[in-house]
Design a protein around this motif. Structure first.
Motif, mmCIF file in Angstrom:
data_model
loop_
_atom_site.group_PDB
_atom_site.id
_atom_site.type_symbol
_atom_site.label_atom_id
_atom_site.label_comp_id
_atom_site.label_asym_id
_atom_site.label_seq_id
_atom_site.Cartn_x
_atom_site.Cartn_y
_atom_site.Cartn_z
ATOM 1 N N ARG A 56 0.839 -1.190 0.000
ATOM 2 C CA ARG A 56 0.000 0.000 0.000
ATOM 3 C C ARG A 56 0.870 1.236 0.000
ATOM 4 N NH1 ARG A 56 -5.631 -0.866 0.514
ATOM 5 N NH2 ARG A 56 -5.543 1.362 0.267
ATOM 6 N N LYS A 57 0.322 2.301 -0.522
ATOM 7 C CA LYS A 57 0.997 3.585 -0.523
ATOM 8 C C LYS A 57 0.221 4.504 0.406
ATOM 9 C CE LYS A 57 2.823 7.027 -3.664
ATOM 10 N NZ LYS A 57 2.912 7.468 -5.044
ATOM 11 N N MET A 58 0.908 5.034 1.391
ATOM 12 C CA MET A 58 0.256 5.901 2.349
ATOM 13 C C MET A 58 1.191 7.070 2.644
ATOM 14 S SD MET A 58 -1.458 4.637 5.872
ATOM 15 C CE MET A 58 -2.960 3.882 5.320
ATOM 16 N N PRO A 66 -0.557 -4.517 4.799
ATOM 17 C CA PRO A 66 -1.369 -4.025 5.919
ATOM 18 C C PRO A 66 -1.380 -4.965 7.123
ATOM 19 C CG PRO A 66 -2.514 -3.657 3.863
ATOM 20 C CD PRO A 66 -1.294 -4.464 3.538
ATOM 21 N N TRP A 69 1.155 -4.052 9.805
ATOM 22 C CA TRP A 69 1.108 -2.705 10.385
ATOM 23 C C TRP A 69 0.652 -2.755 11.833
ATOM 24 C CZ3 TRP A 69 -2.072 0.167 6.092
ATOM 25 C CH2 TRP A 69 -1.343 0.152 4.898
ATOM 26 N N LYS A 73 -1.926 2.379 12.328
ATOM 27 C CA LYS A 73 -1.809 2.472 10.876
ATOM 28 C C LYS A 73 -2.958 1.699 10.201
ATOM 29 C CE LYS A 73 1.149 4.388 8.975
ATOM 30 N NZ LYS A 73 1.170 5.779 8.513
ATOM 31 N N GLN A 74 -3.373 0.574 10.766
ATOM 32 C CA GLN A 74 -4.516 -0.166 10.222
ATOM 33 C C GLN A 74 -5.796 0.656 10.345
ATOM 34 O OE1 GLN A 74 -4.581 -4.010 12.121
ATOM 35 N NE2 GLN A 74 -2.780 -4.721 11.010
ATOM 36 N N GLU A 76 -5.928 3.903 10.375
ATOM 37 C CA GLU A 76 -5.794 4.977 9.381
ATOM 38 C C GLU A 76 -6.229 4.487 8.001
ATOM 39 O OE1 GLU A 76 -2.253 7.761 7.462
ATOM 40 O OE2 GLU A 76 -1.885 6.701 9.340
ATOM 41 N N LEU A 77 -5.858 3.257 7.647
ATOM 42 C CA LEU A 77 -6.261 2.687 6.357
ATOM 43 C C LEU A 77 -7.778 2.508 6.302
ATOM 44 C CD1 LEU A 77 -5.591 1.354 3.621
ATOM 45 C CD2 LEU A 77 -5.347 -0.792 4.863
ATOM 46 N N ARG A 78 -8.373 2.011 7.396
ATOM 47 C CA ARG A 78 -9.831 1.803 7.434
ATOM 48 C C ARG A 78 -10.587 3.113 7.290
ATOM 49 N NH1 ARG A 78 -8.887 -1.565 11.542
ATOM 50 N NH2 ARG A 78 -9.333 0.034 13.089
ATOM 51 N N MET A 80 -9.559 5.874 5.887
ATOM 52 C CA MET A 80 -9.105 6.693 4.764
ATOM 53 C C MET A 80 -10.236 6.907 3.753
ATOM 54 S SD MET A 80 -5.545 6.050 2.718
ATOM 55 C CE MET A 80 -6.092 4.538 1.977
#
Length: 90
Positions: A56-58, A66, A69, A73-74, A76-78, A80
């Motif tokens: 992933r690119k973050m 993921p 992580w 950070k997980q 943050e992905l959820r 996003m």
């Protein structure tokens, strides 16, 4: 592709026959390791496939999968919000 012969020697011609047999089922590029186990009257073939990792690119940086992580950070992905350009891509 790594070829591992177990329980005895095999000539390159014999190995090529088994490689062709396995690559009919899936492309050689997808096979990570091919195990050829030699017995007295038969040969067993086992193989493992390359594991495709989800990168992933973050924040403008390409980071690992993921699953590796930390919890923040997980989350943050959820949470996003998808970019509208990414939604329109085919």
């Amino acid at each position: 592709m790594q070829i591992i012969v177990i329980n005895g020697p095999l000539s390159e011609q014999e190995q090529d026959v088994y490689i062709r047999h396995v690559t009919r089922r899936c492309p050689a590029s997808a096979i990570d390791k091919l195990y050829i186990e030699v017995h007295e009257d038969h040969v067993d073939l086992h193989y493992t496939l390359h594991r495709c990792r989800e990168l992933r690119k973050m924040g403008g940086y390409c980071i690992s999968e993921p699953s590796s992580w930390n919890k923040a950070k997980q989350a943050e992905l959820r949470d996003m919000t998808p970019n509208s350009i990414e939604e329109d891509a085919p």
